[in-house]
Scaffold this motif. Structure first.
Motif, PDB file in Angstrom:
ATOM      1  N   PHE A 157       0.645  -1.110   0.180  1.00  0.00           N
ATOM      2  CA  PHE A 157       0.048  -0.009  -0.092  1.00  0.00           C
ATOM      3  C   PHE A 157       0.841   1.440  -0.105  1.00  0.00           C
ATOM      4  O   PHE A 157       1.927   1.306   0.479  1.00  0.00           O
ATOM      5  CB  PHE A 157      -0.806  -0.120   1.127  1.00  0.00           C
ATOM      6  CG  PHE A 157      -0.399   0.151   2.711  1.00  0.00           C
ATOM      7  CD1 PHE A 157      -0.155   1.600   3.004  1.00  0.00           C
ATOM      8  CD2 PHE A 157      -0.299  -0.764   3.298  1.00  0.00           C
ATOM      9  CE1 PHE A 157       0.464   1.886   4.155  1.00  0.00           C
ATOM     10  CE2 PHE A 157       0.345  -0.462   4.655  1.00  0.00           C
ATOM     11  CZ  PHE A 157       0.823   0.643   4.982  1.00  0.00           C
ATOM     12  N   VAL A 158       0.323   2.256  -0.448  1.00  0.00           N
ATOM     13  CA  VAL A 158       0.775   3.559  -0.821  1.00  0.00           C
ATOM     14  C   VAL A 158       0.012   4.611   0.397  1.00  0.00           C
ATOM     15  O   VAL A 158      -1.155   4.658   0.104  1.00  0.00           O
ATOM     16  CB  VAL A 158       0.969   3.938  -2.168  1.00  0.00           C
ATOM     17  CG1 VAL A 158       1.424   5.520  -2.335  1.00  0.00           C
ATOM     18  CG2 VAL A 158       1.770   3.062  -3.001  1.00  0.00           C
ATOM     19  N   GLU A 159       1.070   5.304   1.181  1.00  0.00           N
ATOM     20  CA  GLU A 159       0.241   5.942   2.024  1.00  0.00           C
ATOM     21  C   GLU A 159       0.267   7.489   1.770  1.00  0.00           C
ATOM     22  O   GLU A 159       1.434   7.831   2.043  1.00  0.00           O
ATOM     23  CB  GLU A 159       0.835   5.631   3.454  1.00  0.00           C
ATOM     24  CG  GLU A 159       0.232   6.326   4.732  1.00  0.00           C
ATOM     25  CD  GLU A 159       0.989   6.249   5.634  1.00  0.00           C
ATOM     26  OE1 GLU A 159       1.473   7.286   6.750  1.00  0.00           O
ATOM     27  OE2 GLU A 159       1.258   5.058   6.228  1.00  0.00           O
ATOM     28  N   VAL A 160      -0.755   7.885   1.538  1.00  0.00           N
ATOM     29  CA  VAL A 160      -0.685   9.426   1.193  1.00  0.00           C
ATOM     30  C   VAL A 160      -1.709  10.031   1.705  1.00  0.00           C
ATOM     31  O   VAL A 160      -2.636   9.788   1.748  1.00  0.00           O
ATOM     32  CB  VAL A 160      -0.729   9.612  -0.414  1.00  0.00           C
ATOM     33  CG1 VAL A 160      -0.516  11.183  -0.835  1.00  0.00           C
ATOM     34  CG2 VAL A 160       0.536   8.965  -1.002  1.00  0.00           C
TER      35      VAL A 160
END
Lengths: 197, 741
Positions: free
Chosen positions: A105-108
């Motif tokens: 997952f990419v956490e932004v």
């Protein structure tokens, strides 16, 4: 030295030969962008790359006339570019990580949070620039700036500073507030440059 | 007092002014002087403004951006000797600060000291708010709240709290599900936490940051809530700051929707109610209601938009009532939550005491279930019928082409059925609940549960409307079917097959009400829609033809009716085969028409065809088989063919007791045949057995009972037993005076 307003700087940026303005712009926003993308979870090395990317993309887009002041603040535009650059990199490394079995997952943070983070980083960059200028300006009063840095940077107590420097506690407070008063003036002078007003 | 400008010699030094500003600490003389001295007042103002900037500088250096030192767990503990405490060891470090075990020098009492990070109270305003808040918290006395004894500030501006020391672990580090008592043990634990929160609310203190790590469990397993007032003082900034250290996700995952929406004005006591719901959920399931492994944006979206996974889907031991309590506390809209911690506490106690909970008082579902639970024996019949009705609705949905919607419909109804019937437990006694009441509750449920899902709403209403119609409750049926028809017309458009289904149901109702013209109009519109939607040869069209045929048969237009039945038979025999029961039904109606027209020979032939088909395809107890036997038997008897009639009625009838009242009707008719054949003893035996069974049977067989009594009277008359005949005639009259000939 008076800070150029962002608007004045933007005018200078349109001229491809005007290296001075670009360097000034770079100096002002590079630290902000760098910290901003670090807050998005990038490592120091990655943040440095992404910042470089962001600045270049910004410059090209700006010179291509893609910045429309009517459609939003300059900061929002830079945030978007920086966010996209950071996301690209995060995604790429997440995909790599996923291949190794790590989380993909990419956490932004969301848009509002990014704005908030940006403002905080601008404030910090401004403060840092202001501190640097304070040091440069107060060089003549070696003892004053030294006391201030012991309190502010080294986090020492007044007693401790008093013991180390031989100054009375009252003198320590005097030095602290003299520096802070000057720092406030510098900050207020520079804030306009960061669209913080 | 007039402000005057004093000489510098009179004024307190900057050191005293700083102390005055940061700690409010100074003697009365200095305070009075400052109040009366313009120069000093200006100094105080300057120091305040400078210090706000100084905190920013400190925060900057703490973040290590200018190479300064920060506070870390490994940093030496602060010196609190001047405040009367000795630090013993570090207990924990967190987003807001470091917690130490300490000893109060004067009393040797063990305490916990929480040193807040400088950045936690980053401005003068925030510090003042913190001090105010802590003063209120220190006044809180509750066995489940960690008592705050003292607070103060170090020289460097860092604040600390001195608290009751709880030896044990926090809820996040424990395994609550392993608590004695399982789910009930968890509820009892959270009820105590809720009571503590309630006590704080009553003093105007909102926690704002309730999460497992803020609930400490002592050695006896008693919960103690910690950090009241801290979240308000440190504010949202702390949350953002924590992004850096990776704690942001951990913190935000516990936040209420109104907290992540970023509008502090919306935060009130109900925010804590939500957090208590989160605690309860986490303790019951060991998980969070939403997936929390995505990005911050995903987590925020889940909190503001996601439906919590039902706790029972993770821990089957969580019953329906407990689930209702949890989900009500977790409602997105604060207005739909428990309106206070007290209300939640009450329901948790209701649950523990086995009393009805408030959360569901108004819900149809709840009322049905409670009623069923309390009065299972008398209501099991209604319950089974409702189950069948709704089950049929699910089955009917297989026809829907939109698979997704179909799945949703089926699921909605399945959930309803499961909710309603899964937890029914037999409890004796109580009053009977009629099928009507059950249907009324179903309507209530539809009103409540299906708003916003018009397709499902309409589909279920048609089923319920049909059931009302079957019970003769035409006004109720009318409301449901009108609503369904209106809904379908609105969402589907006038020419949609769903509209035809509603028109059809409505048409049958109008027909039952005797409003034949209306009925015909509705049924024809339905037929027309189905023809254009499905084509002439569709089985759905054949059903419409049958309904319309039945109506025209009733109104006496026998030619039209026969034509409609023929068309229907043609479609069915082509699609399903001649011997299919549906084809047989079309033919059966056709035979009725022939009989009505007086074409008795033709009618008998058609009925025999139908009977043969039904014998072949249906099990011996099927009511349609009995219907065919009755129709053909009666016809043959009227034609004087009693031998043939008796054979038709006897064949395959098996033992009368094992079948329903229709079989008894067949037997009763066979008795008449036997009497007509002069076999009086056989006839008497058959009719008496029939009458006895019919009297015992509670089914709606009044007619058959009376008819059997009349047959017995006729039999005894034929046998010359006038007294018996008169007695049976009285019994027949008793049953229904108006019908007896």
């Amino acid at each position: 030295m008076l800070e150029k307003t962002t608007t004045a700087m933007l005018q200078g940026l349109t001229d491809p030969d005007n290296d001075v303005v670009w360097r000034e712009f770079d100096a002002r926003f590079r630290p902000v962008i760098e910290r901003f993308v670090r807050r998005m979870g990038l490592s120091e090395a990655d943040a440095s790359d992404v910042t470089q990317d962001t600045l270049i993309k910004f410059l090209h887009a700006y010179r291509a006339g893609r910045y429309d002041k009517q459609r939003g603040r300059l900061s929002s535009w830079i945030i978007k570019i920086a966010r996209n650059c950071a996301c690209d990199l995060l995604r790429a490394s997440a995909a790599q990580g996923a291949r190794r079995g790590a989380s993909a997952f990419v956490e932004v943070p969301g848009e509002n949070q990014l704005e908030l983070i940006w403002r905080e980083e601008c404030r910090d960059a401004l403060l840092e620039a202001a501190l640097a200028r304070l040091r440069a300006e107060t060089r003549t009063e070696e003892q004053t700036i030294r006391i201030f840095e012991m309190l502010a940077v080294d986090g020492l107590s007044v007693q401790r500073v008093s013991q180390e420097t031989g100054a009375t506690p009252n003198d320590v407070y005097l030095a602290k507030h003299r520096c802070l008063k000057r720092l406030r003036a510098i900050v207020s002078d520079m804030s306009i440059a960061y669209e913080l007003e | 007092m007039r402000a005057t400008r004093h000489t510098t010699r009179d004024c307190p030094g900057l050191e005293r002014i700083e102390q005055f500003v940061t700690r409010g600490e100074t003697d009365g003389d200095v305070r009075d002087h400052i109040a009366s001295c313009t120069s000093c007042t200006e100094q105080v103002e300057m120091v305040r403004e400078n210090n706000d900037l100084f905190t920013d500088v400190l925060r900057l250096t703490e973040r290590g951006l200018t190479g300064g030192v920060g506070e870390t767990a490994t940093a030496p503990p602060p010196d609190l000797a001047a405040h009367g405490y000795e630090i013993v060891e570090t207990i924990s470090t967190g987003g807001q600060g470091v917690v130490y075990r300490a000893v109060q020098t004067a009393t040797r009492r063990q305490v916990a000291v929480k040193m807040l990070h400088r950045s936690a109270l980053a401005s003068e305003r925030r510090r003042r708010r913190f001090e105010g808040e802590i003063e209120m918290v220190a006044a809180l006395r509750h066995p489940n709240i960690v008592t705050v004894y003292d607070s103060g500030a170090l020289e460097d501006g860092r604040h600390f709290l001195v608290m009751e020391l709880i030896d044990g672990s926090s809820l996040s580090g424990s395994a609550p599900l392993q608590r004695p008592g399982g789910a009930r043990g968890v509820v009892a634990l959270i009820a105590k936490v809720t009571d503590a929160v309630c006590a704080a609310h009553q003093r105007g203190i909102i926690h704002r940051d309730l999460k497992p790590s803020n609930v400490l469990l002592d050695r006896d397993g008693e919960p103690h809530v910690v950090d009241f007032g801290v979240a308000k003082a440190t504010g949202a900034r702390a949350m953002l700051e924590a992004t850096q250290s990776g704690e942001f996700l951990g913190t935000i995952a516990w936040a209420a929707p109104e907290q992540v929406s970023g509008d502090p004005a919306q935060i009130d006591t109900r925010t804590d109610v939500y957090a208590l719901g989160m605690l309860l959920y986490a303790c019951l399931t060991g998980q969070r209601p939403y997936p929390c492994d995505g990005s911050v944006t995903d987590v925020i979206r889940a909190i503001t938009e996601g439906e919590p996974r039902p706790p029972s889907s993770i821990n089957p031991k969580v019953g329906g009532e407990l689930e209702t309590i949890v989900l009500k506390a977790l409602a997105k809209d604060p207005a739909r939550r428990y309106q206070s911690a007290g209300a939640l506490h009450k329901d948790l106690h209701h649950y523990l005491a086995g009393e009805p909970i408030d959360a569901k008082r108004d819900s149809a579902l709840y009322v049905i279930r409670k009623t069923l639970r309390r009065h299972l024996i008398p209501t099991v019949f209604s319950a089974v019928i409702l189950l069948l009705i709704l089950g049929a609705a699910i089955g009917a949905m297989a026809l829907y082409r939109d698979a997704r919607l179909e799945a949703e419909k089926a699921n909605t109804i399945r959930v309803f059925l499961e909710d309603t019937f899964a937890s029914v437990e037999p409890v004796a006694g109580g009053h009977d609940v009629t099928l009507r009441e059950t249907l009324d509750e179903a309507v209530h449920w539809v009103d409540v549960a299906l708003s916003g899902r018009p397709e499902i709403d309409a589909s279920v209403r048609i089923t319920i409307g049909n059931s009302y119609r079957a019970l003769g409750l035409f006004a109720d049926a009318d409301r449901q079917l009108e609503s369904a028809l209106g809904t379908y017309r609105r969402v589907r458009g006038d020419r949609h097959p769903d509209v035809a289904a509603a028109l059809n149901a409505m048409g049958l109702l109008r027909s039952d009400q005797g409003r034949h013209a209306d009925a015909e109009r509705l049924l024809r519109e339905g037929l027309d829609i189905r023809r254009s939607a499905y084509g002439q040869e569709s089985l759905v069209v054949s059903s419409s033809l049958m309904n319309l045929g039945r109506l025209t048969q009733l109104t006496g237009d026998l030619n039209e009716a026969a034509d409609l039945y023929r068309q229907s038979y043609a479609i069915r025999s082509r699609a399903l085969g001649e011997s299919h029961p549906d084809s047989a039904m079309s033919l059966y109606r056709l035979a009725e028409i022939q009989e009505q027209r007086g074409e008795l020979g033709a009618a008998a032939r058609t009925h025999r065809r139908v009977l043969d088909t039904r014998r072949e395809r249906l099990h011996p107890g099927h009511p349609d088989l009995a219907r065919s036997q009755l129709a053909l038997g009666t016809l043959l008897l009227r034609q004087g063919e009693a031998v043939d009639a008796e054979r038709v009625l006897r064949d395959g009838s098996g033992s009368a007791e094992s079948f329903g009242w229709r079989r008894l009707e067949v037997e009763s008719l066979r008795g008449e045949c036997l009497a007509a054949l002069g076999r009086y003893d056989d006839a008497e035996a058959v009719l008496l057995a029939c009458y006895a069974s019919l009297r015992d049977d509670r089914s709606p067989a009044g007619d058959a009972t009376r008819v059997t009594a009349r047959r017995l009277a006729n039999l005894y008359e034929s046998m010359g037993r006038a007294e018996d005949a008169a007695a049976w005639r009285l019994l027949a009259a008793d049953a229904a005076p108006s019908i007896v000939p």
